[in-house]
Design a protein around this motif. Structure first.
Motif, PDB file in Angstrom:
ATOM      1  N   GLU A 187       1.048  -0.727  -0.103  1.00  0.00           N
ATOM      2  CA  GLU A 187       0.001  -0.256   0.459  1.00  0.00           C
ATOM      3  C   GLU A 187       1.113   1.331  -0.680  1.00  0.00           C
ATOM      4  OE1 GLU A 187      -0.852  -2.401   2.305  1.00  0.00           O
ATOM      5  OE2 GLU A 187      -2.002  -3.067   2.836  1.00  0.00           O
ATOM      6  N   LYS A 188       2.599   1.233   0.923  1.00  0.00           N
ATOM      7  CA  LYS A 188       2.764   2.502   0.412  1.00  0.00           C
ATOM      8  C   LYS A 188       3.045   2.857  -1.029  1.00  0.00           C
ATOM      9  CE  LYS A 188       2.741   2.284   4.951  1.00  0.00           C
ATOM     10  NZ  LYS A 188       3.945   2.619   5.657  1.00  0.00           N
ATOM     11  N   VAL A 189       3.456   2.048  -2.139  1.00  0.00           N
ATOM     12  CA  VAL A 189       3.888   2.425  -2.961  1.00  0.00           C
ATOM     13  C   VAL A 189       2.484   3.433  -3.410  1.00  0.00           C
ATOM     14  CG1 VAL A 189       2.697   1.558  -6.054  1.00  0.00           C
ATOM     15  CG2 VAL A 189       4.172   0.835  -4.233  1.00  0.00           C
ATOM     16  N   ASP A 190       0.857   3.840  -3.535  1.00  0.00           N
ATOM     17  CA  ASP A 190      -0.712   4.448  -3.316  1.00  0.00           C
ATOM     18  C   ASP A 190       0.490   5.500  -2.318  1.00  0.00           C
ATOM     19  OD1 ASP A 190      -1.260   3.397  -5.076  1.00  0.00           O
ATOM     20  OD2 ASP A 190      -3.020   2.233  -4.022  1.00  0.00           O
ATOM     21  N   VAL A 191       0.904   5.277  -1.124  1.00  0.00           N
ATOM     22  CA  VAL A 191       0.542   6.188  -0.515  1.00  0.00           C
ATOM     23  C   VAL A 191       2.181   7.441  -0.767  1.00  0.00           C
ATOM     24  CG1 VAL A 191       2.023   7.362   1.733  1.00  0.00           C
ATOM     25  CG2 VAL A 191      -0.005   4.768   1.732  1.00  0.00           C
ATOM     26  N   PHE A 192       3.578   6.677  -1.368  1.00  0.00           N
ATOM     27  CA  PHE A 192       4.164   7.305  -2.373  1.00  0.00           C
ATOM     28  C   PHE A 192       3.646   8.479  -3.199  1.00  0.00           C
ATOM     29  CE2 PHE A 192       7.231   8.538  -5.404  1.00  0.00           C
ATOM     30  CZ  PHE A 192       8.491   8.816  -4.596  1.00  0.00           C
ATOM     31  N   ALA A 193       2.670   7.493  -4.403  1.00  0.00           N
ATOM     32  CA  ALA A 193       1.957   8.690  -5.175  1.00  0.00           C
ATOM     33  C   ALA A 193       1.007  10.328  -4.520  1.00  0.00           C
ATOM     34  CB  ALA A 193       0.875   7.585  -6.084  1.00  0.00           C
ATOM     35  N   PHE A 194       0.618   9.343  -3.275  1.00  0.00           N
ATOM     36  CA  PHE A 194      -0.504  10.729  -3.115  1.00  0.00           C
ATOM     37  C   PHE A 194       0.088  11.951  -2.617  1.00  0.00           C
ATOM     38  CE2 PHE A 194      -1.853  12.820   1.472  1.00  0.00           C
ATOM     39  CZ  PHE A 194      -3.258  12.896   0.685  1.00  0.00           C
ATOM     40  N   GLY A 195       1.807  11.190  -1.913  1.00  0.00           N
ATOM     41  CA  GLY A 195       3.068  12.493  -1.120  1.00  0.00           C
ATOM     42  C   GLY A 195       3.028  13.735  -2.786  1.00  0.00           C
ATOM     43  N   VAL A 196       3.492  12.514  -3.837  1.00  0.00           N
ATOM     44  CA  VAL A 196       3.445  14.051  -5.026  1.00  0.00           C
ATOM     45  C   VAL A 196       2.546  14.170  -5.693  1.00  0.00           C
ATOM     46  CG1 VAL A 196       4.461  13.282  -7.573  1.00  0.00           C
ATOM     47  CG2 VAL A 196       5.107  11.661  -5.895  1.00  0.00           C
ATOM     48  N   CYS A 247       5.590  11.236   3.510  1.00  0.00           N
ATOM     49  CA  CYS A 247       4.797   9.958   2.060  1.00  0.00           C
ATOM     50  C   CYS A 247       6.191   9.247   0.811  1.00  0.00           C
ATOM     51  CB  CYS A 247       2.957  10.647   1.678  1.00  0.00           C
ATOM     52  SG  CYS A 247       1.931  10.629   2.365  1.00  0.00           S
ATOM     53  N   THR A 248       6.945  10.333   0.819  1.00  0.00           N
ATOM     54  CA  THR A 248       7.719   9.426  -0.237  1.00  0.00           C
ATOM     55  C   THR A 248       9.447  10.275   0.489  1.00  0.00           C
ATOM     56  OG1 THR A 248       8.363  12.549  -0.159  1.00  0.00           O
ATOM     57  CG2 THR A 248       6.220  11.713  -1.740  1.00  0.00           C
ATOM     58  N   GLN A 249       9.373   9.372   1.802  1.00  0.00           N
ATOM     59  CA  GLN A 249      10.230   8.457   1.584  1.00  0.00           C
ATOM     60  C   GLN A 249      10.571   7.562   1.550  1.00  0.00           C
ATOM     61  OE1 GLN A 249      12.597   9.711   4.480  1.00  0.00           O
ATOM     62  NE2 GLN A 249      11.368  11.760   3.349  1.00  0.00           N
ATOM     63  N   MET A 250      12.752   7.365   0.752  1.00  0.00           N
ATOM     64  CA  MET A 250      12.795   6.162   0.547  1.00  0.00           C
ATOM     65  C   MET A 250      12.766   4.951   1.316  1.00  0.00           C
ATOM     66  SD  MET A 250      15.240   5.149  -1.347  1.00  0.00           S
ATOM     67  CE  MET A 250      15.424   3.346  -2.128  1.00  0.00           C
TER      68      MET A 250
END
Length: 796
Positions: free
Chosen positions: A629-638, A704-707
């Protein structure tokens, strides 16, 4: 004298023997630590001691004999101390004026002395979760009104004189016939030797509205009431002995709070809470595999006392550690097997010990359990009695007719194969409950897919505006024949979006799969996509700050639903501003589920072929196909950074401090590290905005966009942080994945990506934003009704 502040600090080692010198000590609190060694016998020298609390340590050994000689001791707490002992028989000679005695959750064995029930001052006795044997006495003290003897090996029956006592006898070996006469109905079903359902029909489902009235859900399921508080016992058994609940200090919560972010909001408007372990039992279940859905929502208006954080056990196995209930409702789903040994299902919630160093504010002083609803459904076909009775008749009829039917079906399939041989093969929708449209109907609705009706084009097809025969305006997504989205992706999109119902997810009306034609019919979104509104042509929608903040929060709620509420955990995989549509009121709706993946609850991640869009992909997914789910979290941050800045995530025009960047996160971190105020990122088109909300979104986006995917928050925590209900804390270091990105069109789908990472040494914290005065908010704009349809670009 009071010694209290050493409680709940997880101290280790041994209690110093010099503590016996504190001869004036009246209150000693050493609970919730990691003390070892046997409990000091010298504690019996503290002649003025009134309260001794040593629970939740690792002492072991026996209970010091001297403790029973303290003539001022009123409360003794030795709960969960690994004690291995039997209780002495000389309680009649003890003059300790005990009011509360708690020896639960130890390894105490032997018979419970009859005299312990006759200590004249004793009001509350907790001997639960030990190994006691024997029977209970006929008499007890009149003052003893709270007794917990659950989870032992006691036998016999209960004397009628014990009626009216708050009594917990669950999970012992009491006789069902005799206890049935004097105890609330159903206690016999909660014993180790229960035979309640021997030779009877077993249940195959379980639905409970915890703490609330009987209600009917949107899909027609009846959730039984769980608000019985008329008994003095610590358990309640429902009608027909179908289910039961055991509890400690329990209360019910009912709220009129408007919950709009979940299916069946009424299920989240009541809850049962407890400061002690709370257990639900499914009684007499048929052997087989089941799916358990647990629903949670913090609706407690008086939230200054408890923090709802606990562990979840299914059949005694830990499933969820430190589950915390925030303001946003959510759902947890588990798989379980009911075996022939028990025919029972046990769901247990245990509140966490909360150390004092983390109790930063008053409302966090205590922890408790909270549950709103429980649903247990079988993963096997359920046959009722009438089905079985008619099986023989039906079988005979089928035997006579099978030859004729097979001939007819064979001829029909042959004709059908010829009809579609040149058009491609139809696909099966596998019983999906979704409307189906015929191609001529959609062809007419879109005026033969007239170019003037084209709304946008994506990687998998073209979207057209259409008007159905009933006058409804829809968006028809016509998949390209050469699209990489084949039958599997088509079925995935239909299956995924047909099951989800949430205000921030676009609604699927139906589909067409006639021959080689694949079409999806969605609700029509008048105001087009978010990317066009943010950085499209001049003359587009103008989004003021309060609208942007609402859009950001709505996207988060939609993703949170996909990750936690939906029947299956869903990872979208292609969250981007062009996949966010705006309705007539500028509410955001997530669309395009062609790349969505269903995610089993037991899985930690999925490894899959990469798919998505440049600029929005999380590093671990782009590099190794590691999908959570953290893939979606990253995209949300962008997307959140795009909302704040009004800029596309990939743009060669990014320039700051003499450096060119092509990626919005590079640009944002450059400003964040080199300027005193993150507000320099704000879209110049915004004439006014709420500074605190802007800084909050920026900080959440950078988290949300942490490594490291584990450093990114869940979407439920994102919502809490955006609403100001949860502290954001300190931002980790600058992520190391920032790199020069060889890209082309930022909106096209990708098969592979080449990264060139380099390291940063920054450890800078989040820059402080000036909150001294927020700018006035503008009123939300709903957009002109004359908005042109051709502005509906890059959708689906």
């Amino acid at each position: 004298m009071l010694l209290q502040d050493v409680e709940g600090n997880f101290f280790q080692g041994y209690i110093l023997s010099s503590i016996e010198n504190l001869i004036n000590l009246k209150y000693l609190y050493l609970s919730n630590n990691n003390f070892e060694g046997e409990i000091l016998n010298s504690l019996g020298n503290l002649k003025k001691l009134r309260i001794l609390s040593l629970s939740n340590n690792k002492f072991g050994g026996e209970i010091p004999k001297n403790l029973w000689n303290l003539k001022t001791l009123e409360e003794l707490y030795l709960r969960n101390c690994s004690l291995e002992d039997s209780l002495p028989d000389e309680y009649s000679e003890i003059h300790t004026p005990l009011i509360i005695l708690d020896l639960g959750f130890n390894d105490l064995v032997g018979k419970v002395p009859n005299t312990i029930f006759n200590i004249s001052t004793l009001e509350s006795l907790y001997l639960n979760n030990n190994g006691f044997t024997g029977v209970l006495p006929d008499k007890k003290s009149d003052n003893l009104t709270i007794i917990d003897l659950s989870n032992n090996n006691l036998e016999g029956y209960i004397d009628p004189k014990w009626n009216g006592v708050a009594l917990n006898l669950v999970n012992n070996k009491f006789s069902s016939k005799e206890t049935e006469k004097i105890q609330p109905r159903g206690l016999e079903c909660l014993q180790q030797t229960s035979n309640c359902f021997m030779g009877e029909n077993l249940f195959t489902s379980l639905t409970i509205n915890c703490g609330g009235e009987k209600i009917k859900s949107e899909d027609g399921t009846i959730f039984e009431a769980d608000n019985n508080n008329k008994t003095n016992t610590y358990f309640y058994v429902a009608d027909k002995n179908k289910w039961a609940v055991t509890f400690g200090e329990c209360r019910f919560i009912n709220s009129t709070k408007n919950i709009t972010d979940a299916q069946d909001p009424k299920l989240y408007q009541s809850a049962r809470t407890s400061t002690k372990t709370l257990k639900y039992y499914g009684l007499g279940l048929k052997v087989g595999n089941y799916t358990i859905e647990l629903m949670f929502a913090n609706i407690d208006d008086d939230d200054n006392t408890y923090r709802y954080i606990f562990d979840i056990y299914i059949q005694g196995i830990l499933q969820e550690k430190d589950c915390e209930i925030l303001k946003e409702p959510f759902k947890k789903t588990y798989k379980v097997i009911v075996t022939n040994d028990t025919k029972n299902l046990e769901i247990s919630f245990s509140p966490k010990l909360y150390p004092k160093e983390l109790k930063l504010i008053q409302k966090h002083l205590s922890t408790a359990v909270l549950i709103s609803a429980i649903k247990v459904i079988p993963n096997f076909k359920v046959e009722n009695g009438s089905t079985k009775r008619s099986a023989a008749v039906i079988g005979a009829s089928v035997g006579v007719s099978i030859f004729i039917l097979s001939c007819i079906v064979g001829y029909y399939l042959w004709k059908r194969h010829r009809k579609y041989r040149d058009e491609g093969n139809n696909i099966e929708l596998n019983g999906l409950e979704v409307n189906t449209y015929r191609f001529p109907e959609l062809n007419t609705a879109t005026e033969n897919f007239k170019p003037a009706n084209k709304l946008g084009e994506g990687g998998f097809g073209v979207v057209y505006k259409g008007t159905l025969y009933n006058g409804d305006t829809v968006a028809v997504k016509k998949l390209l024949a050469e699209s990489i989205q084949g039958n599997e992706q088509f079925i995935a999109e239909v299956a995924t979006i047909s099951e989800v119902r949430q205000r921030n997810l676009v609604k699927l009306h139906g589909c067409c799969c006639q021959g080689n034609k694949r079409m999806l019919v969605y609700e029509y979104m008048k105001n087009g996509s978010l990317d066009t509104a943010l950085y499209g042509r001049t003359g587009q929608l103008e989004l003021d700050w309060d609208i942007r903040f609402t859009i950001c929060l709505g996207i988060a709620k939609g993703l949170n639903y996909l990750h936690q509420y939906s029947r299956h955990r869903i990872i979208h995989r292609d969250i981007k501003s062009s996949n966010i549509l705006l309705d007539q009121h500028l509410n955001p709706k997530i669309c395009d589920f062609g790349l969505a993946k269903l995610y089993e609850d037991k899985m930690t991640h999925i490894t899959t072929r990469m798919a998505g869009t440049y600029g929005y992909l999380a590093p671990e997914y782009a590099l190794s196909g590691h999908l959570t789910e953290k893939v979606d979290v990253f995209a949300f941050g962008v997307v959140a950074l795009e909302i704040v800045s009004g800029k596309c995530c990939v743009d060669y025009s990014f320039v700051s401090f003499g450096s060119n960047q092509s990626y919005i996160i590079q640009w944002v971190w450059n400003i964040h590290e080199n300027m005193d105020d993150d507000l320099a990122m704000v879209d110049p088109k915004l004439k006014s905005f709420n500074k605190e909300e802007v800084c909050r979104i920026i900080q959440v986006a950078l988290l949300c966009t942490q490594m490291d995917s584990m450093s990114r928050p869940s979407m439920s925590h994102v919502i809490a942080m955006l609403n100001g209900e949860k502290d954001i804390g300190t931002l980790p270091s600058k992520p190391s994945y920032l790199m020069f990105w060889d890209i082309g069109n930022s909106s096209r789908a990708i098969d592979d990506i080449e990264f060139q990472p380099y390291q940063f040494d920054s450890r800078q914290q989040i820059s402080s934003c000036s909150y001294s005065q927020s700018m006035p908010l503008r009123h939300a704009q709903t957009g002109s009704s004359e908005q042109k349809d051709e502005d509906y670009t890059k959708t689906f």
